[in-house]
Design an enzyme around this catalytic site. Sequence first.
Site, PDB file in Angstrom:
ATOM      1  N   GLY A  57      38.996  32.711  54.108  1.00 22.49           N
ATOM      2  CA  GLY A  57      39.834  33.331  55.130  1.00 22.49           C
ATOM      3  C   GLY A  57      41.135  33.903  54.616  1.00 22.49           C
ATOM      4  O   GLY A  57      42.105  34.012  55.378  1.00 22.49           O
ATOM      5  N   TRP A  60      41.343  39.240  51.711  1.00 21.51           N
ATOM      6  CA  TRP A  60      40.129  40.000  51.408  1.00 21.51           C
ATOM      7  C   TRP A  60      38.966  39.518  52.262  1.00 21.51           C
ATOM      8  O   TRP A  60      38.199  40.316  52.805  1.00 21.51           O
ATOM      9  CB  TRP A  60      39.822  39.894  49.921  1.00 21.51           C
ATOM     10  CG  TRP A  60      38.680  40.702  49.381  1.00 21.51           C
ATOM     11  CD1 TRP A  60      37.817  40.308  48.405  1.00 21.51           C
ATOM     12  CD2 TRP A  60      38.277  42.043  49.717  1.00 21.51           C
ATOM     13  NE1 TRP A  60      36.914  41.300  48.124  1.00 21.51           N
ATOM     14  CE2 TRP A  60      37.172  42.387  48.915  1.00 21.51           C
ATOM     15  CE3 TRP A  60      38.759  42.982  50.627  1.00 21.51           C
ATOM     16  CZ2 TRP A  60      36.524  43.614  48.991  1.00 21.51           C
ATOM     17  CZ3 TRP A  60      38.107  44.215  50.711  1.00 21.51           C
ATOM     18  CH2 TRP A  60      37.005  44.523  49.906  1.00 21.51           C
ATOM     19  N   PHE A 132      37.340  27.637  42.129  1.00 22.09           N
ATOM     20  CA  PHE A 132      36.807  26.757  43.156  1.00 22.09           C
ATOM     21  C   PHE A 132      35.362  27.084  43.534  1.00 22.09           C
ATOM     22  O   PHE A 132      34.783  26.436  44.403  1.00 22.09           O
ATOM     23  CB  PHE A 132      37.696  26.828  44.398  1.00 22.09           C
ATOM     24  CG  PHE A 132      39.135  26.506  44.112  1.00 22.09           C
ATOM     25  CD1 PHE A 132      39.570  25.195  44.089  1.00 22.09           C
ATOM     26  CD2 PHE A 132      40.038  27.516  43.826  1.00 22.09           C
ATOM     27  CE1 PHE A 132      40.898  24.892  43.805  1.00 22.09           C
ATOM     28  CE2 PHE A 132      41.361  27.227  43.541  1.00 22.09           C
ATOM     29  CZ  PHE A 132      41.802  25.904  43.530  1.00 22.09           C
ATOM     30  N   GLY A 186      35.233  46.836  43.092  1.00 20.34           N
ATOM     31  CA  GLY A 186      35.699  48.219  43.168  1.00 20.34           C
ATOM     32  C   GLY A 186      37.092  48.301  43.751  1.00 20.34           C
ATOM     33  O   GLY A 186      37.678  47.298  44.175  1.00 20.34           O
ATOM     34  N   LYS A 241      40.656  43.914  34.904  1.00 25.56           N
ATOM     35  CA  LYS A 241      41.652  44.866  35.416  1.00 25.56           C
ATOM     36  C   LYS A 241      42.883  44.139  35.953  1.00 25.56           C
ATOM     37  O   LYS A 241      43.988  44.693  35.932  1.00 25.56           O
ATOM     38  CB  LYS A 241      41.023  45.772  36.472  1.00 25.56           C
ATOM     39  CG  LYS A 241      40.400  45.054  37.673  1.00 25.56           C
ATOM     40  CD  LYS A 241      41.358  44.839  38.814  1.00 25.56           C
ATOM     41  CE  LYS A 241      40.690  44.114  39.962  1.00 25.56           C
ATOM     42  NZ  LYS A 241      41.607  43.888  41.097  1.00 25.56           N
ATOM     43  N   THR A 298      44.707  48.956  40.791  1.00 28.35           N
ATOM     44  CA  THR A 298      45.467  47.726  40.604  1.00 28.35           C
ATOM     45  C   THR A 298      46.682  47.931  39.710  1.00 28.35           C
ATOM     46  O   THR A 298      47.685  47.231  39.856  1.00 28.35           O
ATOM     47  CB  THR A 298      44.554  46.632  40.007  1.00 28.35           C
ATOM     48  OG1 THR A 298      43.313  46.622  40.705  1.00 28.35           O
ATOM     49  CG2 THR A 298      45.184  45.273  40.139  1.00 28.35           C
ATOM     50  N   ARG A 305      49.026  42.545  43.835  1.00 31.59           N
ATOM     51  CA  ARG A 305      49.750  41.311  43.513  1.00 31.59           C
ATOM     52  C   ARG A 305      49.950  41.174  42.006  1.00 31.59           C
ATOM     53  O   ARG A 305      50.992  40.702  41.550  1.00 31.59           O
ATOM     54  CB  ARG A 305      48.980  40.096  44.045  1.00 31.59           C
ATOM     55  CG  ARG A 305      48.918  39.999  45.552  1.00 31.59           C
ATOM     56  CD  ARG A 305      48.383  38.639  45.987  1.00 31.59           C
ATOM     57  NE  ARG A 305      47.045  38.379  45.476  1.00 31.59           N
ATOM     58  CZ  ARG A 305      45.933  38.685  46.103  1.00 31.59           C
ATOM     59  NH1 ARG A 305      45.977  39.293  47.269  1.00 31.59           N
ATOM     60  NH2 ARG A 305      44.745  38.382  45.591  1.00 31.59           N
ATOM     61  N   GLU A 331      45.266  36.900  40.557  1.00 34.13           N
ATOM     62  CA  GLU A 331      44.157  36.406  39.734  1.00 34.13           C
ATOM     63  C   GLU A 331      44.375  36.616  38.248  1.00 34.13           C
ATOM     64  O   GLU A 331      43.879  35.861  37.415  1.00 34.13           O
ATOM     65  CB  GLU A 331      42.848  37.091  40.158  1.00 34.13           C
ATOM     66  CG  GLU A 331      42.449  36.844  41.612  1.00 34.13           C
ATOM     67  CD  GLU A 331      42.989  37.920  42.548  1.00 34.13           C
ATOM     68  OE1 GLU A 331      44.005  38.563  42.201  1.00 34.13           O
ATOM     69  OE2 GLU A 331      42.406  38.096  43.622  1.00 34.13           O
TER      70      GLU A 331
END
Length: 392
Positions: A57, A60, A132, A186, A241, A298, A305, A331
Amino acid sequence: MKDEACEGGLHRRACNAKQPIVRKTSRLESSAGFGRVGQMPDSKLSQERTRVGVIGGGAWGTALAIHCARMGHNTQLWAMEPEVVQDINGPKHENTLFLKGVPCPHSLACSNDMPAVIQHAQLILMVVPTPFIARTIGSQSANFRSDQILVSCSKGISNETLETVNEILERVVPPALARRLAYLSGPSFAVEVAREQPSAVTIASRYDDIAARAQALLSTPRFRCYRTQDITGVELGGALKNVLAIACGISDGLGFGNNGRAALITRGLMEMTRLAVANGAHPLTMSGLAGIGDLVLTCTGDLSRNRTVGMRLGKGEKLPDIISSMRAVAEGVLTAKSAWKLAQKLNVEAPIIEGIYKVVHEGGDPVQIVSDVMSRELRSEVDPEVMAAARL
């Protein structure tokens, strides 16, 4: 990094608390005012509708759930946080924690009962942070069916095992479901997908019929899906990326200008391609949506982020302070370590990835690292190995 520092807040409490699914009156909505996109006016696109479950949730996962519900799929979203469940099911119809300002269709139901959401679905979209995945999906093994399709929408490389998401899933899902795995990647910022701004992605699967079915069930005139069988290329492009976006953010934060950013994107793409080819991918995949498409987005988009983390590092902030101030994880911070380890394992030269690893995890000076990278021995632009792979 603490377990809480991940998109959607998935951590040790996941799967424990349960709240009943609240069914809302079905109604196709368009949050951006483009009309009922779910009606699919283009007859070339599939009219088939099914039951969709979205696991995760965060921004994304919520955007994908909004997209599926707006198409007319019977969609349920699993979120760990009670406040997300309450906000989406309640009068707000909005994930104010992770996707504020984007209303959800009234037909979208949200729950923190993961088994119920999985059992509901024919098409499952998994949006779980990479660290996770094994624990979360593995714990639900008994709830999957052999007639389902599971599409991973996560990106990353395990720090511990250096596995990509597809390798993790193939290890933990029931054998009957292993053939029915697909991977979506993508250039797709969550808020733009949720607002129906035109986007294009690619879906990878070892089996073209599985990719084609997922493609048909998810494509609209504003969210176009392509397909490929190069899972390795798609997975590595989506993971690497994020590391290079941190590099571009650092460059921007240091004021190195447009030339520097363009050089990082281009040479970063070559490092992505080297790693992908060494791992068995086709180099042309890096020229597609999961490669250069996602990389450019990105590395240049203000909503990134990972680029934001890099900019703040370039301006002198400390990584722990940056991470603690962010609700959702970047990430590339974790992937910087696994990407560098993977490059060492495969004996692939990756000076930009190595430099980001040193800045993020060893406290390296970004100015000195830029100087070191730019002062290396001169060489040809395209590697012979990549050139040979492109001819295959």
